[in-house]
Design a protein around this motif. Structure first.
Motif, PDB file in Angstrom:
ATOM      1  N   ARG A   1       0.904  -1.331  -0.078  1.00 30.53           N
ATOM      2  CA  ARG A   1       0.155  -0.077  -0.060  1.00 30.53           C
ATOM      3  C   ARG A   1       0.915   1.230  -0.054  1.00 30.53           C
ATOM      4  NH1 ARG A   1      -3.076  -3.386  -1.049  1.00 30.53           N
ATOM      5  NH2 ARG A   1      -5.180  -3.616  -0.053  1.00 30.53           N
TER       6      ARG A   1
ATOM      7  N   ASP B   1      -6.947   6.355   5.669  1.00 35.95           N
ATOM      8  CA  ASP B   1      -7.096   4.974   6.097  1.00 35.95           C
ATOM      9  C   ASP B   1      -7.229   5.137   7.609  1.00 35.95           C
ATOM     10  OD1 ASP B   1      -7.079   3.183   3.936  1.00 35.95           O
ATOM     11  OD2 ASP B   1      -4.662   3.545   3.784  1.00 35.95           O
TER      12      ASP B   1
ATOM     13  N   HIS C   1      -6.270  -8.940   6.799  1.00 30.23           N
ATOM     14  CA  HIS C   1      -5.743  -8.742   7.933  1.00 30.23           C
ATOM     15  C   HIS C   1      -6.777  -8.796   9.068  1.00 30.23           C
ATOM     16  CE1 HIS C   1      -6.451  -4.698   6.975  1.00 30.23           C
ATOM     17  NE2 HIS C   1      -5.700  -4.831   5.873  1.00 30.23           N
TER      18      HIS C   1
ATOM     19  N   TYR D   1      -4.921   4.003  14.395  1.00 28.54           N
ATOM     20  CA  TYR D   1      -3.773   4.262  13.184  1.00 28.54           C
ATOM     21  C   TYR D   1      -4.673   5.065  12.291  1.00 28.54           C
ATOM     22  CZ  TYR D   1      -1.472   3.257   8.928  1.00 28.54           C
ATOM     23  OH  TYR D   1      -0.845   3.639   7.604  1.00 28.54           O
TER      24      TYR D   1
ATOM     25  N   ARG E   1     -11.956   3.816   5.010  1.00 31.94           N
ATOM     26  CA  ARG E   1     -11.562   4.443   4.125  1.00 31.94           C
ATOM     27  C   ARG E   1     -12.410   5.992   4.413  1.00 31.94           C
ATOM     28  NH1 ARG E   1      -7.872   1.132   3.781  1.00 31.94           N
ATOM     29  NH2 ARG E   1      -8.740  -1.034   3.632  1.00 31.94           N
TER      30      ARG E   1
ATOM     31  N   HIS F   1      -9.792  -7.366   0.475  1.00 32.52           N
ATOM     32  CA  HIS F   1      -9.903  -6.061  -0.079  1.00 32.52           C
ATOM     33  C   HIS F   1      -8.585  -5.812  -0.986  1.00 32.52           C
ATOM     34  CE1 HIS F   1      -7.793  -5.523   3.721  1.00 32.52           C
ATOM     35  NE2 HIS F   1      -7.424  -4.409   3.316  1.00 32.52           N
TER      36      HIS F   1
ATOM     37  N   HIS G   1      -5.302  -8.312  -0.188  1.00 33.42           N
ATOM     38  CA  HIS G   1      -4.982  -9.103   1.035  1.00 33.42           C
ATOM     39  C   HIS G   1      -6.107  -9.066   2.169  1.00 33.42           C
ATOM     40  CE1 HIS G   1      -3.076  -4.818   2.324  1.00 33.42           C
ATOM     41  NE2 HIS G   1      -4.461  -4.945   2.938  1.00 33.42           N
TER      42      HIS G   1
END
Ligand code: GTQ
Length: 355
Positions: free
Chosen positions: A74, A165, A112, A95, A118, A151, A110
């Protein structure tokens, strides 16, 4: 009952601390401030604003000439709070990053364990795919990428495309439960037509058969136009909270709570000239104005800082720091926070007014 007394002097105590210290795996609780009366010792984050138009945008464009999203995974600049010594966190529990994708590029698929959101800053023609469904993004749109959903992002339009993000990486990290998996191909297969989940769950209706059993909202794209219109109607109807102006939360329509299990997100409207009352909460909050200019007055009484904001800025308000917002023109602000996490753990609290 009276306490018994001990005869030890300071030197004996120090000798004991030195011996315990040598074990490396023990320490006396009474020489540390483990549970202070107020959050300040634990809150390292500082109130801070990042400027998109004059700072971050150009830096990301530069990164566009240095690395592709495929190589970088990314292409993101982390928003590093000045209180964290370079650790990539915007607040204790959250974050934030700023991501850019250029026409024709691919941010590969990927998944996670951290949940991601977003919030779209600028551009036209980029899409994000979540769980096999593509969705075109417009400035001001709110999109969720829940924990362990595949995604990937792509861009078929012109010009650079930017979004913020927001992830719960520090929350997942404090449990240790961090997992990441890359999809074997760049793109995860499209398994549903664009608009499918909004048709099923976004029209104040739901499928009659089957049930939704995931912990997040089945809607993953919340267009700005609809949210903005709702705020406008409420403003016209005179609905103004002294602390929030008009503020609505993005929800999971199947349960009525936050769209994701760990992160809450909101859109709020402040009429021109409106000043919110001072507010303090344990919630860690990231704001990003979409429209309008104004300021946030933030800090303990007597040590307040005034920070001017404009569209696409990103500013962070740490846990338990008092703040108020002032709108110099009509202002529409997106925000996300750890409210839902704190509420589930029974930790969330707030103070209305300067208490
Ligand atoms: O787009 O999946 O800013 O995994 C940080 C971690 C974005 C993403 C970030 C991520 C992503």
């Amino acid at each position: 009952m009276s306490d018994t007394t001990v005869q030890a002097n300071q030197a004996e105590r120090e000798a004991y601390y030195a011996r315990v210290g040598k074990t490396e795996h023990l320490s006396p609780l009474w020489t540390t401030t483990l549970v202070p009366p107020l959050p300040h010792l634990y809150v390292k984050a500082q109130p801070h604003l990042w400027d998109f138009d004059n700072e971050m945008r150009a830096l990301l464009l530069e990164a566009g000439g240095l690395i592709t999203p495929k190589e970088a995974n990314r292409r993101v600049l982390n928003l590093v709070n000045p209180g964290f010594n370079g650790q990539p966190k915007i607040l204790e529990s959250l974050y934030a990053g700023l991501q850019m994708i250029l026409p024709g590029e691919c941010a590969p698929a990927h998944k996670h364990t951290p949940s991601a959101l977003r919030f779209i800053m600028e551009g036209k023609g980029a899409w994000t795919a979540v769980s096999g469904e593509r969705s075109f993004m417009e400035p001001g749109d709110f999109i969720i990428t829940p924990s362990m959903t595949w995604h990937d992002h792509g861009h078929d339009g012109d010009g650079p495309f930017f979004w913020m993000d927001g992830l719960d990486i520090p929350i997942v990290g404090c449990f240790g439960a961090m997992f990441f998996e890359a999809y074997p191909q760049d793109r995860a297969p499209q398994t549903r037509e664009p608009g499918d989940s909004n048709a099923r769950y976004g029209a104040n209706m739901r499928p009659v058969t089957g049930s939704w059993d995931k912990p997040e909202s089945p809607i993953f794209h919340y267009p700005y136009s609809r949210s903005r219109e709702a705020l406008e109607t409420l403003r016209k109807n005179g609905e103004l909270d002294p602390y929030d102006g008009v503020k609505l939360e993005y929800i999971d329509p199947t349960r009525g709570g936050a769209a994701m299990p760990t992160i809450s997100a909101f859109l709020q409207l402040l009429p021109k000239g409106f000043r919110t009352e001072t507010y303090r909460t344990t919630e860690n909050i990231v704001f990003s104005p979409v429209e309008g200019i104004g300021k946030i007055v933030v800090g303990e009484p007597g040590a307040e800082k005034e920070i001017a904001f404009k569209p696409r800025d990103i500013f962070a308000v740490p846990c338990w720091v008092p703040f108020r917002l002032e709108a110099d023109s009509e202002a529409c602000l997106f925000s996300y926070s750890d409210r839902v996490s704190q509420q589930k753990l029974g930790l969330w609290r707030d103070v209305r007014g300067n208490a």
